[in-house]
Design a protein around this motif. Structure first.
Motif, PDB file in Angstrom:
ATOM      1  N   TRP A 211       0.871  -1.185   0.000  1.00 43.56           N
ATOM      2  CA  TRP A 211       0.000   0.000   0.000  1.00 43.56           C
ATOM      3  C   TRP A 211       0.901   1.225   0.000  1.00 43.56           C
ATOM      4  N   ILE A 212       0.796   2.042  -1.070  1.00 39.98           N
ATOM      5  CA  ILE A 212       1.612   3.247  -1.153  1.00 39.98           C
ATOM      6  C   ILE A 212       0.714   4.468  -1.350  1.00 39.98           C
ATOM      7  N   THR A 213       1.232   5.610  -0.909  1.00 48.73           N
ATOM      8  CA  THR A 213       0.560   6.899  -1.118  1.00 48.73           C
ATOM      9  C   THR A 213       1.532   7.816  -1.855  1.00 48.73           C
ATOM     10  N   PHE A 214       1.135   8.241  -3.057  1.00 46.16           N
ATOM     11  CA  PHE A 214       1.988   9.086  -3.891  1.00 46.16           C
ATOM     12  C   PHE A 214       1.161  10.312  -4.285  1.00 46.16           C
ATOM     13  N   GLU A 215       1.257  11.364  -3.453  1.00 47.19           N
ATOM     14  CA  GLU A 215       0.390  12.528  -3.614  1.00 47.19           C
ATOM     15  C   GLU A 215       0.593  13.228  -4.952  1.00 47.19           C
ATOM     16  N   TYR A 217       1.064  12.060  -7.854  1.00 47.41           N
ATOM     17  CA  TYR A 217       0.328  11.393  -8.933  1.00 47.41           C
ATOM     18  C   TYR A 217      -1.090  10.991  -8.515  1.00 47.41           C
ATOM     19  N   GLY A 218      -1.497  11.408  -7.324  1.00 44.80           N
ATOM     20  CA  GLY A 218      -2.848  11.089  -6.877  1.00 44.80           C
ATOM     21  C   GLY A 218      -3.070   9.619  -6.600  1.00 44.80           C
ATOM     22  N   ALA A 219      -2.021   8.906  -6.238  1.00 51.21           N
ATOM     23  CA  ALA A 219      -2.118   7.465  -5.988  1.00 51.21           C
ATOM     24  C   ALA A 219      -2.234   7.197  -4.494  1.00 51.21           C
ATOM     25  N   ASP A 220      -3.201   6.377  -4.130  1.00 48.89           N
ATOM     26  CA  ASP A 220      -3.365   5.962  -2.742  1.00 48.89           C
ATOM     27  C   ASP A 220      -4.051   4.595  -2.756  1.00 48.89           C
ATOM     28  N   GLY A 221      -3.245   3.550  -2.793  1.00 48.02           N
ATOM     29  CA  GLY A 221      -3.820   2.211  -2.886  1.00 48.02           C
ATOM     30  C   GLY A 221      -2.759   1.141  -2.954  1.00 48.02           C
ATOM     31  N   THR A 222      -3.112   0.015  -3.551  1.00 44.04           N
ATOM     32  CA  THR A 222      -2.255  -1.174  -3.578  1.00 44.04           C
ATOM     33  C   THR A 222      -1.529  -1.299  -4.908  1.00 44.04           C
ATOM     34  N   VAL A 223      -0.233  -1.604  -4.860  1.00 44.22           N
ATOM     35  CA  VAL A 223       0.556  -1.825  -6.068  1.00 44.22           C
ATOM     36  C   VAL A 223       0.153  -3.166  -6.677  1.00 44.22           C
ATOM     37  N   VAL A 224      -0.298  -3.143  -7.925  1.00 49.89           N
ATOM     38  CA  VAL A 224      -0.750  -4.369  -8.577  1.00 49.89           C
ATOM     39  C   VAL A 224       0.200  -4.831  -9.676  1.00 49.89           C
ATOM     40  N   SER A 229       8.663   0.263 -17.247  1.00 48.22           N
ATOM     41  CA  SER A 229       8.391   1.692 -17.439  1.00 48.22           C
ATOM     42  C   SER A 229       7.348   2.269 -16.492  1.00 48.22           C
ATOM     43  N   THR A 230       6.449   1.434 -15.974  1.00 50.48           N
ATOM     44  CA  THR A 230       5.375   1.957 -15.141  1.00 50.48           C
ATOM     45  C   THR A 230       5.103   1.080 -13.923  1.00 50.48           C
ATOM     46  N   VAL A 231       4.486   1.714 -12.934  1.00 55.13           N
ATOM     47  CA  VAL A 231       3.976   1.016 -11.750  1.00 55.13           C
ATOM     48  C   VAL A 231       2.481   1.311 -11.669  1.00 55.13           C
ATOM     49  N   LYS A 232       1.664   0.265 -11.614  1.00 54.30           N
ATOM     50  CA  LYS A 232       0.221   0.447 -11.548  1.00 54.30           C
ATOM     51  C   LYS A 232      -0.251   0.312 -10.107  1.00 54.30           C
ATOM     52  N   VAL A 233      -1.031   1.312  -9.677  1.00 53.22           N
ATOM     53  CA  VAL A 233      -1.575   1.328  -8.319  1.00 53.22           C
ATOM     54  C   VAL A 233      -3.093   1.334  -8.412  1.00 53.22           C
ATOM     55  N   ILE A 243       2.125   5.207 -12.579  1.00 59.69           N
ATOM     56  CA  ILE A 243       3.254   6.041 -12.146  1.00 59.69           C
ATOM     57  C   ILE A 243       4.508   5.607 -12.912  1.00 59.69           C
ATOM     58  N   PRO A 244       5.299   6.536 -13.441  1.00 60.06           N
ATOM     59  CA  PRO A 244       6.576   6.144 -14.061  1.00 60.06           C
ATOM     60  C   PRO A 244       7.478   5.472 -13.026  1.00 60.06           C
ATOM     61  N   THR A 245       8.115   4.388 -13.427  1.00 63.92           N
ATOM     62  CA  THR A 245       8.948   3.641 -12.482  1.00 63.92           C
ATOM     63  C   THR A 245      10.062   4.509 -11.912  1.00 63.92           C
ATOM     64  N   TYR A 246      10.652   5.376 -12.755  1.00 68.76           N
ATOM     65  CA  TYR A 246      11.763   6.195 -12.266  1.00 68.76           C
ATOM     66  C   TYR A 246      11.308   7.238 -11.243  1.00 68.76           C
ATOM     67  N   ALA A 247       9.972   7.499 -11.174  1.00 68.45           N
ATOM     68  CA  ALA A 247       9.475   8.450 -10.173  1.00 68.45           C
ATOM     69  C   ALA A 247       9.641   7.900  -8.761  1.00 68.45           C
ATOM     70  N   LEU A 248       9.730   6.579  -8.623  1.00 70.51           N
ATOM     71  CA  LEU A 248       9.885   5.975  -7.302  1.00 70.51           C
ATOM     72  C   LEU A 248      11.224   6.317  -6.662  1.00 70.51           C
ATOM     73  N   ILE A 249      12.222   6.635  -7.494  1.00 65.26           N
ATOM     74  CA  ILE A 249      13.530   6.986  -6.948  1.00 65.26           C
ATOM     75  C   ILE A 249      13.828   8.477  -7.081  1.00 65.26           C
ATOM     76  N   SER A 250      13.002   9.199  -7.824  1.00 66.20           N
ATOM     77  CA  SER A 250      13.247  10.639  -7.991  1.00 66.20           C
ATOM     78  C   SER A 250      12.315  11.498  -7.149  1.00 66.20           C
ATOM     79  N   ASP A 251      11.168  10.938  -6.738  1.00 64.33           N
ATOM     80  CA  ASP A 251      10.204  11.686  -5.936  1.00 64.33           C
ATOM     81  C   ASP A 251       9.933  10.955  -4.625  1.00 64.33           C
ATOM     82  N   SER A 252       9.290  11.670  -3.717  1.00 63.00           N
ATOM     83  CA  SER A 252       8.992  11.110  -2.401  1.00 63.00           C
ATOM     84  C   SER A 252       7.594  10.493  -2.385  1.00 63.00           C
ATOM     85  N   PHE A 253       7.475   9.300  -1.814  1.00 64.14           N
ATOM     86  CA  PHE A 253       6.180   8.655  -1.650  1.00 64.14           C
ATOM     87  C   PHE A 253       6.183   7.905  -0.320  1.00 64.14           C
TER      88      PHE A 253
END
Length: 418
Positions: A211-215, A217-224, A229-233, A243-253
């Protein structure tokens, strides 16, 4: 020469064709080599690990303990079977030069991978050891190790490609450097996603079902799903955020896995008490509060201690300000704390605290800090609502008031000017 064809000559004498005899001879030698390599690997690994373990017991330094914990001796033990395999490849594939070349390249690539394994385990041991040193505890050791390993993996991957293609390493790097600008331009997102995927995997930042919250990108739920290239929540309203996969290491979640793995889920919410409702307690107030079961013994003991202090020091109690006194907010704070400690939905082994925050224009925040024993969202919300239903309703019993912004009904209650 006899060792190369010990089975081949026998099969020829038995009347088998030359082609079949060569293949069977090669397969038999390959099986024998694999068995011997596995046996040697097992024996050498046991010897090296046991010797190193005994050595660590006798030494006072902690570094060798970290070497054993990070499996450095175990990885080093694989070198001898690898050398054995490289030595006997010409024997096994004596009649098949093409296979010999392919298998030899495979062994060399494995040697590169094994070198990287050893380097990673050694660096992990160094990292753990450095973290025990007081002068290095505040240094970003993990970052240094990661940077070094990235360079090591890049060199290792390029070396493997050079071996597979048969191009010299220098020429391979030169050719790659010339084409890198075009490759980066065309495959920018793919390269960023690939690097991010490695980082996410190595650092165990996100897993499927987390369960991740990524404000952002408006994501608040379960990683499926996690791909290159992408992460689906899947959000809790059943929508899907990509969410772009590289956003997980470049932005805060925020990853809630730590909470889900812990024995409780945090409750952290405050009541705003009106400042002008906070007062000292009179004798009548104290007598009234003694009737509250949860704090009756506390109020009696506390008041007895205060009275004893005031009498001993001849305090003039004509003014409540003099000496020691109980306040309604102090007793209320104790009541909430006792109520939470006795609540069935609270984990008693984790922190329970009721504290005052700095006063604001909206009153004195009285914050409840505790952990619910049930972490499921709906049950967690029920437990928290149950606590605040009770505490809000209890406020008037302590002659306190909650701060509330004026509403239309507040103005309607005002009497008109005569």
């Amino acid at each position: 020469m006899y060792a190369k064809h010990f089975l081949y000559d026998y099969l020829i004498e038995m009347g088998m064709s030359v082609t079949y005899a060569r293949y069977i001879n090669m397969i038999a030698l390959l099986i024998a080599l694999l068995i011997v390599a596995l046996l040697v690997d097992y024996i050498v690994k046991r010897i090296i690990v046991n010797l190193f373990t005994q050595f660590t017991i006798k030494t006072k330094t902690k570094f060798d303990n970290f070497l054993v914990t990070n499996k450095v001796p175990k990885n080093v033990a694989h070198i001898i079977p690898l050398i054995l395999g490289l030595e006997f490849i010409p024997v096994v594939f004596a009649d098949f030069p093409y296979f010999e070349n392919m298998v030899e390249k495979g062994f060399k690539v494995f040697a590169i991978i094994l070198t990287l394994w050893i380097a990673r385990s050694l660096l992990s041991a160094l990292k753990d050891y450095f973290k025990t040193l007081s002068r290095l505890k505040d240094k970003p050791i993990d970052s240094y190790i990661q940077v070094f390993m990235i360079f090591a993996w890049v060199i290792g991957i390029f070396s493997a490609f050079a071996i597979i293609t048969g191009i010299e390493f220098i020429k391979f790097m030169t050719t790659l450097g010339a084409a890198s600008a075009i490759i980066i331009l065309v495959f920018r997102d793919t390269i960023l996603g690939f690097v991010a995927s490695i980082q996410v995997s190595i650092n165990d930042m996100v897993r499927i079902s987390d369960w991740i919250t990524f404000e952002k990108y408006g994501a608040d739920g379960t990683v499926v799903e996690i791909n290159l290239s992408t992460v689906k929540v899947q959000n809790f309203d059943k929508t899907i955020t990509t969410i772009p996969t590289y956003a997980l290491i470049s932005d805060s979640f925020k990853n809630w896995r730590g909470m889900e793995n812990s024995p409780g889920r945090r409750i952290k919410r405050a009541l705003n008490i009106k400042l002008d409702s906070i007062t000292y307690l009179s004798k009548d107030d104290v007598d009234t509060l003694k009737k509250i079961d949860l704090i009756s013994s506390y109020v009696e003991k506390r008041q007895a201690t205060i009275d004893s202090y005031n009498e001993k020091n001849n305090i003039n109690k004509e003014l409540p300000l003099n000496g020691r006194n109980m306040t309604n907010i102090g007793v209320f704070r104790k009541y909430i704390e006792t109520y939470i400690e006795n609540h069935s939905g609270i984990n008693k082994d984790m922190m329970i605290m009721v504290r005052q925050l700095a006063p604001t224009s909206q009153g004195m925040p009285l914050e409840i800090y505790a952990f619910s024993s049930d972490k499921r969202w709906e049950n967690y919300e029920y437990i928290m609502a149950d606590i605040f239903d009770h505490t809000i309703a209890a406020v008037p019993y302590f002659n306190l008031e909650l701060f509330e912004e004026p509403s239309n009904s507040s103005f309607k209650k005002l009497k008109p000017l005569s």
